[in-house]
Design a protein around this motif. Structure first.
Motif, short mmCIF file in Angstrom:
data_model
loop_
_atom_site.label_atom_id
_atom_site.label_comp_id
_atom_site.label_asym_id
_atom_site.label_seq_id
_atom_site.Cartn_x
_atom_site.Cartn_y
_atom_site.Cartn_z
N PRO A 1 -9.02 1.98 11.61
CA PRO A 1 -7.68 1.52 11.25
C PRO A 1 -7.55 1.33 9.74
CG PRO A 1 -8.98 -0.33 12.04
CD PRO A 1 -9.83 0.91 12.23
N ILE A 2 -6.34 1.51 9.22
CA ILE A 2 -6.09 1.15 7.82
C ILE A 2 -6.09 -0.36 7.75
CG2 ILE A 2 -4.39 1.17 5.96
CD1 ILE A 2 -3.57 3.92 6.76
N ASP A 3 -6.96 -0.91 6.91
CA ASP A 3 -7.17 -2.36 6.87
C ASP A 3 -5.99 -3.10 6.28
OD1 ASP A 3 -8.97 -4.75 7.05
OD2 ASP A 3 -8.73 -4.70 4.87
N HIS A 4 -5.33 -2.51 5.29
CA HIS A 4 -4.30 -3.24 4.56
C HIS A 4 -3.46 -2.28 3.72
CE1 HIS A 4 -7.77 -2.98 1.79
NE2 HIS A 4 -6.84 -2.79 0.87
N LEU A 5 -2.35 -2.80 3.23
CA LEU A 5 -1.52 -2.11 2.24
C LEU A 5 -1.33 -3.04 1.05
CD1 LEU A 5 1.42 -0.74 4.46
CD2 LEU A 5 -0.65 0.48 3.78
N ASN A 6 -1.57 -2.51 -0.15
CA ASN A 6 -1.15 -3.20 -1.37
C ASN A 6 -0.64 -2.14 -2.33
OD1 ASN A 6 -3.60 -2.18 -2.58
ND2 ASN A 6 -4.69 -3.95 -1.73
N ASN A 7 -0.41 -2.46 -3.59
CA ASN A 7 0.22 -1.46 -4.43
C ASN A 7 -0.23 -1.54 -5.88
OD1 ASN A 7 2.96 -2.75 -6.01
ND2 ASN A 7 2.11 -3.98 -4.34
N HIS A 8 -0.24 -0.39 -6.53
CA HIS A 8 -0.68 -0.24 -7.91
C HIS A 8 0.39 -0.77 -8.86
CE1 HIS A 8 -3.50 1.37 -10.74
NE2 HIS A 8 -2.68 2.28 -11.24
N HIS A 9 -0.04 -1.54 -9.85
CA HIS A 9 0.84 -2.12 -10.87
C HIS A 9 1.88 -3.09 -10.29
CE1 HIS A 9 -0.10 1.62 -13.50
NE2 HIS A 9 -0.79 0.58 -13.96
N ASN A 10 1.68 -3.53 -9.04
CA ASN A 10 2.64 -4.45 -8.41
C ASN A 10 4.06 -3.92 -8.44
OD1 ASN A 10 0.73 -6.37 -7.67
ND2 ASN A 10 0.94 -7.53 -9.57
N ILE A 11 4.19 -2.62 -8.39
CA ILE A 11 5.49 -1.99 -8.59
C ILE A 11 6.48 -2.33 -7.48
CG2 ILE A 11 4.90 0.17 -7.42
CD1 ILE A 11 6.94 -0.10 -10.68
N VAL A 12 6.00 -2.60 -6.26
CA VAL A 12 6.94 -2.84 -5.16
C VAL A 12 7.62 -4.20 -5.28
CG1 VAL A 12 5.65 -1.35 -3.58
CG2 VAL A 12 5.29 -3.83 -3.50
N PHE B 1 8.53 -1.01 1.45
CA PHE B 1 7.09 -1.26 1.61
C PHE B 1 6.83 -2.06 2.88
CE2 PHE B 1 3.39 -4.00 0.61
CZ PHE B 1 2.44 -3.05 0.30
N LEU B 2 7.62 -3.09 3.09
CA LEU B 2 7.43 -3.98 4.24
C LEU B 2 7.74 -3.28 5.55
CD1 LEU B 2 6.56 -6.92 4.59
CD2 LEU B 2 8.97 -7.56 4.62
N GLU B 3 8.75 -2.43 5.56
CA GLU B 3 9.10 -1.71 6.79
C GLU B 3 7.94 -0.84 7.27
OE1 GLU B 3 12.72 0.46 6.66
OE2 GLU B 3 13.97 -1.33 6.38
N MET B 4 7.25 -0.20 6.33
CA MET B 4 6.12 0.63 6.72
C MET B 4 4.92 -0.23 7.17
SD MET B 4 6.87 3.81 6.67
CE MET B 4 8.50 3.32 7.26
N ALA B 5 4.73 -1.36 6.53
CA ALA B 5 3.66 -2.28 6.96
C ALA B 5 3.92 -2.72 8.40
CB ALA B 5 3.58 -3.48 6.03
N HIS B 6 5.17 -3.00 8.72
CA HIS B 6 5.54 -3.40 10.08
C HIS B 6 5.36 -2.24 11.05
CE1 HIS B 6 7.75 -5.08 13.43
NE2 HIS B 6 8.62 -4.08 13.37
N LYS B 7 5.81 -1.06 10.66
CA LYS B 7 5.73 0.11 11.54
C LYS B 7 4.28 0.42 11.91
CE LYS B 7 7.00 5.01 11.86
NZ LYS B 7 7.77 6.13 11.23
N TYR B 8 3.37 0.29 10.95
CA TYR B 8 1.97 0.63 11.22
C TYR B 8 1.10 -0.62 11.45
CZ TYR B 8 3.23 5.38 10.09
OH TYR B 8 3.81 6.63 10.12
N MET B 9 1.76 -1.77 11.63
CA MET B 9 1.09 -3.03 11.99
C MET B 9 -0.10 -3.31 11.07
SD MET B 9 1.30 -2.95 16.17
CE MET B 9 0.48 -1.36 16.30
N THR B 10 0.16 -3.24 9.77
CA THR B 10 -0.88 -3.36 8.76
C THR B 10 -0.62 -4.56 7.87
OG1 THR B 10 -1.07 -0.95 8.76
CG2 THR B 10 -2.14 -2.12 6.97
N PRO B 11 -1.62 -5.43 7.65
CA PRO B 11 -1.45 -6.58 6.75
C PRO B 11 -1.18 -6.12 5.31
CG PRO B 11 -3.43 -6.82 8.10
CD PRO B 11 -2.96 -5.42 8.27
N ILE B 12 -0.56 -7.02 4.54
CA ILE B 12 -0.29 -6.73 3.14
C ILE B 12 -0.93 -7.80 2.25
CG2 ILE B 12 1.89 -5.58 3.65
CD1 ILE B 12 3.32 -8.15 2.66
#
Length: 372
Positions: A125-136, A146-157
Protein backbone atom coordinates in the motif's frame (compact mmCIF):
# COMPACT_ATOMS: atom_id res chain seq x y z
CA UNK A 1 1.14 5.12 27.42
CA UNK A 2 2.43 4.74 23.86
CA UNK A 3 3.10 7.95 22.00
CA UNK A 4 3.48 7.43 18.24
CA UNK A 5 6.42 8.84 16.32
CA UNK A 6 6.84 8.97 12.53
CA UNK A 7 10.33 9.67 11.19
CA UNK A 8 10.09 10.60 7.51
CA UNK A 9 12.71 11.32 4.85
CA UNK A 10 11.55 13.31 1.82
CA UNK A 11 12.81 13.55 -1.77
CA UNK A 12 13.70 9.92 -2.55
CA UNK A 13 13.94 9.10 -6.25
CA UNK A 14 16.00 11.92 -7.74
CA UNK A 15 19.67 11.76 -6.64
CA UNK A 16 21.88 8.82 -5.62
CA UNK A 17 23.40 11.01 -2.93
CA UNK A 18 20.00 11.51 -1.31
CA UNK A 19 18.72 7.98 -1.87
CA UNK A 20 21.86 6.39 -0.42
CA UNK A 21 21.57 8.47 2.74
CA UNK A 22 17.92 7.47 3.16
CA UNK A 23 18.75 3.81 2.64
CA UNK A 24 21.55 4.05 5.21
CA UNK A 25 19.20 5.69 7.73
CA UNK A 26 16.65 2.92 7.18
CA UNK A 27 19.33 0.31 7.81
CA UNK A 28 20.22 2.11 11.04
CA UNK A 29 16.52 2.05 12.03
CA UNK A 30 16.27 5.83 12.05
CA UNK A 31 13.32 6.16 9.65
CA UNK A 32 9.79 4.80 9.56
CA UNK A 33 8.62 6.40 6.29
CA UNK A 34 10.11 7.46 2.95
CA UNK A 35 8.46 9.94 0.56
CA UNK A 36 9.14 9.30 -3.14
CA UNK A 37 9.20 11.84 -5.98
CA UNK A 38 7.96 10.24 -9.23
CA UNK A 39 8.56 13.10 -11.69
CA UNK A 40 12.16 12.31 -12.65
CA UNK A 41 13.45 9.63 -14.99
CA UNK A 42 14.49 6.36 -13.37
CA UNK A 43 12.53 6.70 -10.14
CA UNK A 44 10.97 3.26 -10.64
CA UNK A 45 14.32 1.49 -10.39
CA UNK A 46 15.13 3.50 -7.28
CA UNK A 47 11.89 2.41 -5.59
CA UNK A 48 12.77 -1.22 -6.31
CA UNK A 49 15.66 -0.76 -3.87
CA UNK A 50 13.19 0.30 -1.19
CA UNK A 51 11.03 -2.74 -1.86
CA UNK A 52 14.06 -4.96 -1.32
CA UNK A 53 14.72 -3.22 2.00
CA UNK A 54 11.08 -3.74 3.03
CA UNK A 55 11.85 -7.45 3.35
CA UNK A 56 14.17 -6.71 6.27
CA UNK A 57 13.09 -3.33 7.69
CA UNK A 58 9.78 -1.89 8.85
CA UNK A 59 8.97 1.38 7.08
CA UNK A 60 6.33 2.84 4.80
CA UNK A 61 6.74 4.06 1.22
CA UNK A 62 4.65 7.09 0.33
CA UNK A 63 4.28 9.71 -2.39
CA UNK A 64 5.97 13.11 -2.22
CA UNK A 65 3.51 14.77 -4.60
CA UNK A 66 5.40 17.20 -6.79
CA UNK A 67 4.28 19.94 -9.17
CA UNK A 68 7.36 22.17 -8.78
CA UNK A 69 10.20 19.88 -9.91
CA UNK A 70 10.61 17.40 -12.74
CA UNK A 71 8.08 16.63 -15.47
CA UNK A 72 4.27 16.42 -15.28
CA UNK A 73 2.72 13.01 -15.83
CA UNK A 74 -0.62 14.10 -17.31
CA UNK A 75 -0.91 17.91 -17.30
CA UNK A 76 -2.07 19.01 -20.79
CA UNK A 77 0.28 21.06 -23.01
CA UNK A 78 -1.14 24.47 -22.09
CA UNK A 79 -1.60 23.71 -18.40
CA UNK A 80 -0.52 26.47 -15.97
CA UNK A 81 1.27 23.71 -14.08
CA UNK A 82 3.86 23.69 -16.86
CA UNK A 83 6.88 25.97 -17.21
CA UNK A 84 6.20 28.82 -19.63
CA UNK A 85 9.44 28.20 -21.59
CA UNK A 86 10.52 24.64 -20.77
CA UNK A 87 7.04 23.25 -21.32
CA UNK A 88 8.11 19.65 -20.68
CA UNK A 89 8.73 20.61 -17.04
CA UNK A 90 6.69 21.91 -14.14
CA UNK A 91 6.57 25.59 -13.34
CA UNK A 92 9.20 26.50 -10.72
CA UNK A 93 7.80 27.22 -7.29
CA UNK A 94 9.10 30.81 -7.22
CA UNK A 95 7.27 31.57 -10.47
CA UNK A 96 3.85 30.12 -9.69
CA UNK A 97 1.12 32.71 -10.18
CA UNK A 98 -1.63 30.26 -9.13
CA UNK A 99 -3.99 31.78 -11.69
CA UNK A 100 -5.96 29.38 -13.80
CA UNK A 101 -5.03 26.35 -11.67
CA UNK A 102 -8.03 24.67 -10.14
CA UNK A 103 -8.77 21.74 -7.88
CA UNK A 104 -9.22 19.41 -10.83
CA UNK A 105 -5.75 20.19 -12.21
CA UNK A 106 -4.23 19.20 -8.87
CA UNK A 107 -6.40 16.11 -8.45
CA UNK A 108 -5.66 14.77 -11.95
CA UNK A 109 -1.89 15.17 -11.67
CA UNK A 110 -1.89 13.75 -8.13
CA UNK A 111 -3.95 10.73 -9.15
CA UNK A 112 -1.55 10.03 -12.03
CA UNK A 113 1.38 10.11 -9.60
CA UNK A 114 -0.47 7.90 -7.11
CA UNK A 115 -1.25 5.32 -9.80
CA UNK A 116 2.34 5.40 -11.08
CA UNK A 117 3.66 4.61 -7.60
CA UNK A 118 0.98 1.98 -6.96
CA UNK A 119 2.01 0.26 -10.19
CA UNK A 120 5.56 -0.14 -8.90
CA UNK A 121 4.60 -1.02 -5.32
CA UNK A 122 2.13 -3.68 -6.55
CA UNK A 123 0.72 -5.29 -3.40
CA UNK A 124 2.38 -2.78 -1.08
CA UNK A 125 0.00 0.00 0.00
CA UNK A 126 1.01 3.63 -0.46
CA UNK A 127 1.85 4.62 3.10
CA UNK A 128 1.10 8.33 2.86
CA UNK A 129 0.75 11.45 0.74
CA UNK A 130 2.66 14.67 1.31
CA UNK A 131 3.94 17.33 -1.05
CA UNK A 132 7.08 19.06 -2.28
CA UNK A 133 7.59 22.71 -1.24
CA UNK A 134 4.27 22.57 0.69
CA UNK A 135 2.68 23.79 -2.52
CA UNK A 136 -0.77 22.32 -1.81
CA UNK A 137 -1.15 24.72 1.12
CA UNK A 138 -0.74 27.75 -1.14
CA UNK A 139 -4.45 28.14 -1.91
CA UNK A 140 -7.51 26.25 -0.64
CA UNK A 141 -8.29 24.73 -4.06
CA UNK A 142 -4.91 23.00 -4.12
CA UNK A 143 -5.50 21.40 -0.74
CA UNK A 144 -9.06 20.40 -1.66
CA UNK A 145 -7.84 18.50 -4.72
CA UNK A 146 -5.05 16.90 -2.69
CA UNK A 147 -7.47 15.87 0.05
CA UNK A 148 -9.99 14.36 -2.36
CA UNK A 149 -7.36 11.98 -3.70
CA UNK A 150 -6.19 11.09 -0.19
CA UNK A 151 -9.80 10.19 0.63
CA UNK A 152 -10.32 8.27 -2.62
CA UNK A 153 -7.25 6.10 -2.02
CA UNK A 154 -7.70 5.96 1.79
CA UNK A 155 -4.19 7.28 2.37
CA UNK A 156 -2.98 9.30 5.40
CA UNK A 157 -1.50 12.75 4.85
CA UNK A 158 1.14 14.86 6.56
CA UNK A 159 -0.40 16.72 9.50
CA UNK A 160 -1.77 20.21 8.78
CA UNK A 161 -0.87 21.11 12.39
CA UNK A 162 2.67 22.29 11.69
CA UNK A 163 5.17 23.55 14.24
CA UNK A 164 7.04 25.54 11.62
CA UNK A 165 7.32 28.48 13.99
CA UNK A 166 7.85 29.03 17.72
CA UNK A 167 4.71 28.50 19.75
CA UNK A 168 4.54 30.22 23.11
CA UNK A 169 4.64 26.85 24.86
CA UNK A 170 7.53 25.40 22.85
CA UNK A 171 10.45 26.63 24.89
CA UNK A 172 14.18 26.08 24.74
CA UNK A 173 14.30 25.76 20.95
CA UNK A 174 17.85 26.51 19.79
CA UNK A 175 17.96 30.02 18.39
CA UNK A 176 17.79 30.47 14.66
CA UNK A 177 21.04 31.50 13.05
CA UNK A 178 22.03 35.04 13.96
CA UNK A 179 19.16 35.40 16.41
CA UNK A 180 16.72 35.99 13.55
CA UNK A 181 13.00 35.98 14.22
CA UNK A 182 11.93 33.88 11.25
CA UNK A 183 12.39 30.13 11.14
CA UNK A 184 14.50 28.69 8.29
CA UNK A 185 11.31 27.20 6.83
CA UNK A 186 9.61 30.58 6.66
CA UNK A 187 12.77 32.24 5.33
CA UNK A 188 12.94 29.66 2.57
CA UNK A 189 9.27 30.24 1.75
CA UNK A 190 9.84 33.97 1.45
CA UNK A 191 12.93 33.47 -0.71
CA UNK A 192 11.10 31.31 -3.24
CA UNK A 193 8.17 33.68 -3.46
CA UNK A 194 5.73 31.92 -1.15
CA UNK A 195 5.52 35.05 1.02
CA UNK A 196 2.46 35.84 -1.07
CA UNK A 197 0.73 32.87 0.55
CA UNK A 198 1.98 33.11 4.15
CA UNK A 199 -1.55 33.94 5.30
CA UNK A 200 -2.45 30.36 4.42
CA UNK A 201 -0.22 29.27 7.33
CA UNK A 202 -2.32 31.08 9.93
CA UNK A 203 -3.66 29.03 12.81
CA UNK A 204 -7.17 29.50 11.45
CA UNK A 205 -6.24 28.01 8.09
CA UNK A 206 -4.45 25.09 9.77
CA UNK A 207 -7.70 24.35 11.63
CA UNK A 208 -9.72 24.60 8.42
CA UNK A 209 -7.47 22.01 6.75
CA UNK A 210 -7.74 19.71 9.77
CA UNK A 211 -11.52 20.11 9.70
CA UNK A 212 -11.68 19.25 6.00
CA UNK A 213 -9.51 16.16 6.53
CA UNK A 214 -11.70 15.05 9.43
CA UNK A 215 -14.85 15.36 7.34
CA UNK A 216 -13.35 12.94 4.80
CA UNK A 217 -11.89 10.65 7.50
CA UNK A 218 -8.35 11.27 6.24
CA UNK A 219 -5.81 10.42 8.93
CA UNK A 220 -2.87 12.59 10.03
CA UNK A 221 -0.58 12.87 13.05
CA UNK A 222 -1.46 15.24 15.91
CA UNK A 223 1.49 17.51 15.19
CA UNK A 224 4.22 17.96 12.60
CA UNK A 225 7.73 19.07 13.60
CA UNK A 226 9.62 20.46 10.63
CA UNK A 227 11.95 22.83 12.43
CA UNK A 228 15.02 20.62 11.88
CA UNK A 229 15.08 22.25 8.43
CA UNK A 230 17.86 24.82 8.14
CA UNK A 231 19.29 24.10 11.60
CA UNK A 232 22.14 21.90 10.41
CA UNK A 233 24.70 24.25 8.91
CA UNK A 234 28.03 22.41 8.56
CA UNK A 235 29.84 24.87 10.85
CA UNK A 236 27.01 25.14 13.38
CA UNK A 237 24.97 21.95 13.39
CA UNK A 238 22.12 22.28 15.89
CA UNK A 239 20.26 19.32 14.44
CA UNK A 240 20.73 16.90 17.31
CA UNK A 241 19.59 19.52 19.83
CA UNK A 242 16.53 20.32 17.73
CA UNK A 243 15.56 16.64 17.36
CA UNK A 244 16.03 16.10 21.09
CA UNK A 245 13.96 19.19 21.79
CA UNK A 246 11.12 17.85 19.63
CA UNK A 247 11.15 14.48 21.41
CA UNK A 248 11.12 16.10 24.82
CA UNK A 249 7.79 17.71 23.93
CA UNK A 250 6.19 14.37 24.82
CA UNK A 251 7.11 14.75 28.49
CA UNK A 252 4.25 15.24 30.94
CA UNK A 253 4.36 16.37 34.55
CA UNK A 254 4.68 12.90 36.04
CA UNK A 255 7.36 11.81 33.61
CA UNK A 256 9.33 15.00 34.20
CA UNK A 257 9.34 14.51 37.97
CA UNK A 258 10.67 10.96 37.68
CA UNK A 259 13.37 12.11 35.27
CA UNK A 260 14.41 15.04 37.44
CA UNK A 261 14.58 12.75 40.47
CA UNK A 262 16.52 10.06 38.62
CA UNK A 263 20.22 9.96 39.41
CA UNK A 264 20.83 8.03 36.19
CA UNK A 265 19.51 10.84 34.01
CA UNK A 266 22.45 12.78 32.60
CA UNK A 267 20.37 15.08 30.42
CA UNK A 268 18.67 17.81 32.52
CA UNK A 269 14.97 18.24 31.79
CA UNK A 270 13.89 21.90 31.67
CA UNK A 271 10.68 22.57 33.56
CA UNK A 272 8.91 23.98 30.50
CA UNK A 273 9.11 20.97 28.19
CA UNK A 274 5.39 20.37 27.68
CA UNK A 275 5.06 21.51 24.09
CA UNK A 276 2.78 18.83 22.73
CA UNK A 277 0.42 19.14 25.70
CA UNK A 278 0.38 22.92 25.39
CA UNK A 279 -0.19 22.75 21.63
CA UNK A 280 -3.07 20.36 22.24
CA UNK A 281 -4.77 22.75 24.67
CA UNK A 282 -3.97 25.75 22.47
CA UNK A 283 -5.50 24.01 19.47
CA UNK A 284 -8.69 23.35 21.42
CA UNK A 285 -8.91 26.99 22.47
CA UNK A 286 -8.29 28.26 18.94
CA UNK A 287 -10.93 25.87 17.60
CA UNK A 288 -13.46 27.24 20.10
CA UNK A 289 -12.72 30.87 19.25
CA UNK A 290 -12.68 30.65 15.47
CA UNK A 291 -13.85 33.94 13.97
CA UNK A 292 -15.56 32.50 10.93
CA UNK A 293 -16.47 29.04 12.15
CA UNK A 294 -16.12 26.66 15.05
CA UNK A 295 -14.41 23.30 14.80
CA UNK A 296 -16.28 20.82 17.01
CA UNK A 297 -14.51 17.85 15.40
CA UNK A 298 -11.09 19.27 16.27
CA UNK A 299 -12.24 20.11 19.78
CA UNK A 300 -13.56 16.57 20.22
CA UNK A 301 -10.52 14.78 18.79
CA UNK A 302 -7.95 16.85 20.61
CA UNK A 303 -10.06 16.89 23.77
CA UNK A 304 -9.81 13.10 23.92
CA UNK A 305 -6.04 13.48 24.21
CA UNK A 306 -6.54 15.02 27.63
CA UNK A 307 -7.60 11.60 28.85
CA UNK A 308 -5.64 9.15 26.70
CA UNK A 309 -2.50 11.33 26.84
CA UNK A 310 -1.24 9.49 23.79
CA UNK A 311 -0.01 11.80 21.05
CA UNK A 312 1.39 11.27 17.57
CA UNK A 313 4.12 13.38 16.00
CA UNK A 314 5.98 13.40 12.69
CA UNK A 315 9.54 14.59 12.28
CA UNK A 316 10.69 15.39 8.72
CA UNK A 317 14.23 14.95 7.43
CA UNK A 318 16.05 15.95 4.25
CA UNK A 319 19.14 13.77 3.97
CA UNK A 320 22.28 13.41 1.86
CA UNK A 321 25.21 11.05 2.31
CA UNK A 322 28.30 12.56 3.98
CA UNK A 323 30.54 11.98 0.95
CA UNK A 324 28.27 13.92 -1.44
CA UNK A 325 29.86 16.85 -3.29
CA UNK A 326 27.01 19.03 -4.48
CA UNK A 327 29.30 20.93 -6.86
CA UNK A 328 29.59 17.72 -8.89
CA UNK A 329 25.94 16.71 -8.74
CA UNK A 330 23.91 17.29 -11.93
CA UNK A 331 21.34 20.06 -11.98
CA UNK A 332 17.80 18.70 -11.80
CA UNK A 333 14.82 20.89 -12.63
CA UNK A 334 13.40 22.41 -9.45
CA UNK A 335 15.87 20.77 -7.04
CA UNK A 336 18.14 22.87 -4.83
CA UNK A 337 21.75 21.67 -4.69
CA UNK A 338 23.19 24.32 -2.38
CA UNK A 339 21.11 22.81 0.42
CA UNK A 340 23.05 19.51 0.26
CA UNK A 341 25.45 20.49 3.12
CA UNK A 342 22.41 21.04 5.34
CA UNK A 343 21.08 17.64 4.27
CA UNK A 344 24.40 16.11 5.28
CA UNK A 345 24.06 17.84 8.65
CA UNK A 346 20.60 16.35 9.12
CA UNK A 347 21.96 12.90 8.28
CA UNK A 348 24.68 13.28 10.90
CA UNK A 349 22.26 14.60 13.53
CA UNK A 350 19.79 11.78 12.92
CA UNK A 351 22.28 8.93 12.82
CA UNK A 352 24.31 10.22 15.78
CA UNK A 353 21.19 10.41 17.95
CA UNK A 354 20.75 7.71 20.59
CA UNK A 355 17.20 7.12 19.42
CA UNK A 356 16.78 3.93 21.43
CA UNK A 357 17.26 5.93 24.65
CA UNK A 358 14.41 8.28 23.78
CA UNK A 359 12.14 5.46 22.61
CA UNK A 360 12.44 3.89 26.03
CA UNK A 361 12.40 7.19 27.93
CA UNK A 362 9.31 8.62 26.23
CA UNK A 363 7.57 5.27 25.72
CA UNK A 364 7.53 5.89 21.98
CA UNK A 365 6.14 3.61 19.32
CA UNK A 366 7.86 4.12 15.96
CA UNK A 367 5.33 3.77 13.14
CA UNK A 368 4.72 4.49 9.46
CA UNK A 369 1.69 6.63 8.63
CA UNK A 370 -0.58 3.66 7.98
CA UNK A 371 -0.55 2.77 11.69
CA UNK A 372 -1.96 6.07 12.84
Amino acid sequence: MNHKLILTADDFGVYDEIDNAIISAIQQKRLTAVSVIVTFQGWEQRVEKLLELRQSYDFGIGLHFCITAGKPLVAPPNSPLRHEIQADYFQLVQNYNFKGINKQDIAEELEAQILALKNVLKDEPIDHLNNHHNIVYAIPEFFDGFLEMAHKYMTPIRSPMSWYRKFKGIQQLPDYEGGELLSPTMKRGIKIGMWRKLAQQSYGNLLIRMHKANKLSVRYSDVLCEYVYGQTHPTNNKGKSVITHALYQFIDQGMRKSLVDSKENKDPIPVDYTGIHYANENTIEKAKKGRRQKFPDVIRDYGEKRYTKEFSMELIFHLAEPSADYTKMPEMHGMRLDFVPYRQGEFKALTDLNLEYYIDLMQLQLIPYQRL
